[in-house]
Design a protein around this motif. Structure first.
Motif, PDB file in Angstrom:
ATOM      1  N   GLN A  41      -7.413   3.876  -8.162  1.00 47.23           N
ATOM      2  CA  GLN A  41      -6.391   2.907  -7.761  1.00 47.23           C
ATOM      3  C   GLN A  41      -5.289   2.873  -8.817  1.00 47.23           C
ATOM      4  O   GLN A  41      -5.559   3.006 -10.004  1.00 47.23           O
ATOM      5  N   ASP A  42      -4.054   2.735  -8.398  1.00 45.78           N
ATOM      6  CA  ASP A  42      -2.899   2.640  -9.302  1.00 45.78           C
ATOM      7  C   ASP A  42      -2.835   3.819 -10.275  1.00 45.78           C
ATOM      8  O   ASP A  42      -2.716   3.640 -11.492  1.00 45.78           O
TER       9      ASP A  42
ATOM     10  N   GLN B 206     -11.777   5.154  -0.452  1.00 42.13           N
ATOM     11  CA  GLN B 206     -11.693   3.857  -1.138  1.00 42.13           C
ATOM     12  C   GLN B 206     -12.865   2.924  -0.793  1.00 42.13           C
ATOM     13  O   GLN B 206     -13.391   2.225  -1.652  1.00 42.13           O
TER      14      GLN B 206
ATOM     15  N   ARG C 115      -0.297   6.306  -6.232  1.00 35.45           N
ATOM     16  CA  ARG C 115      -1.054   5.716  -5.127  1.00 35.45           C
ATOM     17  C   ARG C 115      -1.590   4.319  -5.454  1.00 35.45           C
ATOM     18  O   ARG C 115      -1.939   4.028  -6.599  1.00 35.45           O
ATOM     19  N   ARG C 116      -1.584   3.507  -4.402  1.00 33.29           N
ATOM     20  CA  ARG C 116      -2.268   2.201  -4.446  1.00 33.29           C
ATOM     21  C   ARG C 116      -2.729   1.908  -3.018  1.00 33.29           C
ATOM     22  O   ARG C 116      -1.901   1.896  -2.103  1.00 33.29           O
ATOM     23  N   ASN C 117      -3.997   1.737  -2.843  1.00 35.25           N
ATOM     24  CA  ASN C 117      -4.579   1.306  -1.557  1.00 35.25           C
ATOM     25  C   ASN C 117      -4.507   2.317  -0.421  1.00 35.25           C
ATOM     26  O   ASN C 117      -4.987   2.051   0.667  1.00 35.25           O
TER      27      ASN C 117
ATOM     28  N   GLU D 258     -15.512   1.258  -3.552  1.00 38.24           N
ATOM     29  CA  GLU D 258     -15.540  -0.168  -3.892  1.00 38.24           C
ATOM     30  C   GLU D 258     -16.828  -0.852  -3.430  1.00 38.24           C
ATOM     31  O   GLU D 258     -16.891  -2.072  -3.379  1.00 38.24           O
TER      32      GLU D 258
ATOM     33  N   ALA E 108       0.866  -1.176   0.000  1.00 37.68           N
ATOM     34  CA  ALA E 108       0.000   0.000   0.000  1.00 37.68           C
ATOM     35  C   ALA E 108       0.902   1.225   0.000  1.00 37.68           C
ATOM     36  O   ALA E 108       1.827   1.297   0.797  1.00 37.68           O
TER      37      ALA E 108
END
Ligand code: F6R
Length: 625
Positions: free
Chosen positions: A222-223, A392, A187-189, A396, A169
């Motif tokens: 995400q990503d 997030q 960014r991720r998570n 989701e 993350a």
């Protein structure tokens, strides 16, 4: 969990970077306070960096001593740390800088493959100074940018290459002294938002970082990798393909994020609870029907639901316990409540006929996020309750109900808890309506009861002096017990959690009927026991049981502090102290009964000399499992 600020402004037009980034960090302090650091680019290939262990004031002093307040710069980044890898020391503080003092990075999250990457870098001759996983990132960037490969000399390509190497993350913001017109971030998570100012652009872990300058923001997916310059931003995925962000307008202002005359944010946030309830309800009853904020599943899907799991952590979990009482009562669908951190590691029976209700103030909590991903992977539906637009968890989820508690700065949740409880009840009503287990008039009647709770919480706030006086008797105790029955039990747990986290007192909440099965052995002369009494009128049976329980504890020498409805005189003989709450429907009583417990914890913590807004070892949003 860790706060990040980034800024690219226009020389001569927008404020200088050092002061602006420090101010942004000040507003992000609730995200961590183990260390803080800042880097600013002078536009001529130079970079100033300061970082210090401990509170932000230490960094501010270091900045002052280094005369950095006058440093000419309109490109800077900052970080406030909640330690994961490595102790909170100056060296482990962010930013981390490469060996040429050209590249600086700040990172929020955990790099899971850092040990492999670190070994690789060491084998390549890189000397790492800190114990953090984050430092590897800056050396990887250096290796790409200055190496002989295809990424040489390109900061964009180097960032992309490194983003693709990382597992785990991360939100990373990168500055390069030879590219002072921009900041890059990936960014991720973990969260990152872009702020669109006038002649300036911002990055922040959340909008509090730049709320003073703009209310226009862009949510990243995400990503994503984003590049900001003074004039704008571009977003790509990790492969370099350009993509669009989702613009949104922030619906709260700087004033809402400041203390407003209170000594602590938490006290202000306790006082704001009547608004938090009213704002959370607003707009959700439309033409006699409960409407959610986002619904990507149909009412037919909701009718197919045969089982509900509520997943959440900490205070949000306590609010979820109340959802169980309401949803089962109103819909007759079985509900299980699970700690998010446990849920995904057991084999819960999930499928399209299961609804997972994920509750999170921040919308970032890793345990809750992973629990919902686990549920979705097994085709369960997910409905999120969240206080943070575009975070997030709601992104989701199949459906979302936002709480409108406004920014909660104090680490311990107060107004977000009451807003979550309110939202849980709305979800219960929405389900009851979709499934036809409540008539429209009944839904409207309960909604009206909920609306009335704002005024009842306001009335409860009048108990503040009384509670402070009571707190004075117990500030030096080292144990406190809380007991309740039915919906009073989650309130007892929440009261105990508040006391533990703020006053560092050992506190436990129990279902009152369970005391005699063991915990009663803890009682001795003078141990304070806080009792949440049900209404004698609305729940006479439960009330009489609780009267017996109070008598039991008092007979064993405990000092009783009784939270009782106005006019409930039956408790007077057994109460050493009484706090009065207004009469209300039994299911809704937690909305008033929790308030004195929040005040009590805050006051005891203050009397013990602790910082109520920033309890030790905690962070506001917990983005690691
Ligand atoms: C306690 C507290 C925490 C949070 C928990 C979940 O006062 O604030 O227990 O409730 O960490 O956080 P969210 O709601 O952001 O998922």
């Amino acid at each position: 969990m860790c706060g990040i600020v980034g800024y690219v402004g226009t020389p001569g037009k927008t404020p200088s970077a050092v002061g602006l980034v420090l101010d942004g960090l000040r507003r992000m302090e609730y995200r961590g306070y183990d260390s803080a650091g800042i880097a600013a680019l002078d536009g001529k290939g130079g970079m100033a960096v300061e970082k210090r262990a401990g509170r932000l004031d230490n960094l501010a002093e270091a900045v002052e001593d280094a005369n950095l307040n006058n440093y000419e710069s309109t490109t800077g980044l900052g970080h406030i740390r909640w330690a994961t890898h490595g102790r909170p020391t100056d060296v482990n503080a962010h930013p981390h800088v490469d060996s040429d003092n050209k590249i600086a990075i700040v990172h929020n999250g955990i790099i899971e493959n850092f040990a492999v990457l670190r070994a690789e870098l060491e084998a390549d001759g890189f000397g790492l100074r800190s114990d953090t996983d984050s430092e590897t990132i800056v050396h990887l960037l250096h290796r790409e940018y200055y190496g002989d490969g295809e990424n040489r000399g390109s900061i964009d390509k180097s960032v992309r290459a490194v983003a693709n190497m990382l597992e785990g993350a991360f939100t990373i913001v990168i500055a390069h002294a030879d590219h002072p017109d921009r900041l890059l971030a990936c960014r991720r998570n973990t969260p990152l938002v872009v702020g669109i100012g006038e002649d300036a652009m911002f990055l922040g872990s959340d909008v509090a970082a730049f709320i003073e300058y703009t209310r226009q923001a862009v949510e990243l997916g995400q990503d994503n990798i984003v590049t900001i310059t003074k004039d704008g931003y571009t977003i790509t995925d990790f492969a370099g393909t350009e993509i669009e962000g989702r613009p949104f307008t922030i619906d709260w202002d700087l004033e809402a994020a400041e203390k407003d005359g209170y000594d602590y944010f938490m006290l202000k946030e306790i006082a704001e609870q009547p608004h938090a309830i009213a704002d959370t309800l607003r707009g959700h009853l439309h033409n006699g029907r409960i409407v959610l904020d986002e619904q990507r599943i149909t009412d037919e899907d909701l009718r197919q639901i045969e089982k509900i799991f509520v997943v959440a952590c900490g205070s949000a979990y306590h609010s979820g316990m109340l959802a169980k009482y309401a949803i089962e009562h109103w819909t007759r669908v079985p509900v299980e409540i699970e700690l998010a951190s446990e849920f995904r590691y057991r084999d819960a029976v999930l499928g399209p006929d299961t609804l997972v209700l994920a509750i999170s103030q921040s919308g970032e909590t890793a345990d809750t996020l992973e629990a919902l991903r686990h549920a979705r992977a097994q085709k369960a539906r997910v409905l999120a309750i969240c206080n943070t637009n575009g975070a997030q968890i709601p992104r989701e989820s199949d459906a979302v109900l936002y709480t409108h508690a406004g920014p909660e700065i104090a680490v311990a949740s107060t107004k977000s808890f009451l807003a979550q409880v309110t939202a849980n009840y709305l979800v219960g009503l929405a389900l009851a309506q979709a499934r036809g287990t409540k008539y429209a008039e009944e839904v409207e009647e309960i909604f009206q009861d909920l609306e009335n709770m704002s005024a009842k919480v306001e009335k409860t706030l009048e108990q503040w002096d009384n509670v402070n006086e009571i707190a004075g008797h117990f500030a030096q105790n080292d144990t406190m017990l809380f007991i309740g029955r039915n919906v009073g039990y989650p309130v007892a747990l929440e009261g105990a959690l508040k006391l533990k986290e703020l006053a560092y007192i050992h506190a436990e909440g129990f279902p009152a009927g369970e005391l005699k099965h063991g915990p009663i052995a803890l009682l001795e002369e003078g141990v304070p026991v806080i009792v949440i009494m049900p209404s004698p009128k609305r729940h006479p049976l439960l009330h009489s049981k609780m009267v017996s329980n109070v008598q039991e504890v008092q007979a064993r020498g405990a000092t009783t502090i009784v939270i009782a409805e106005e006019g409930d005189d039956s408790v007077i003989p057994f109460a050493d102290h009484i706090v009065r709450i207004p009469e209300c429907p039994s299911l809704l009583q937690p909305l008033v009964a929790t308030v004195p417990l929040q005040m009590l914890a805050a006051e005891i913590a203050t009397q013990r000399g602790y910082d109520v807004d920033k309890p030790r070892n905690l962070a506001k949003s917990v983005t690691v499992e």
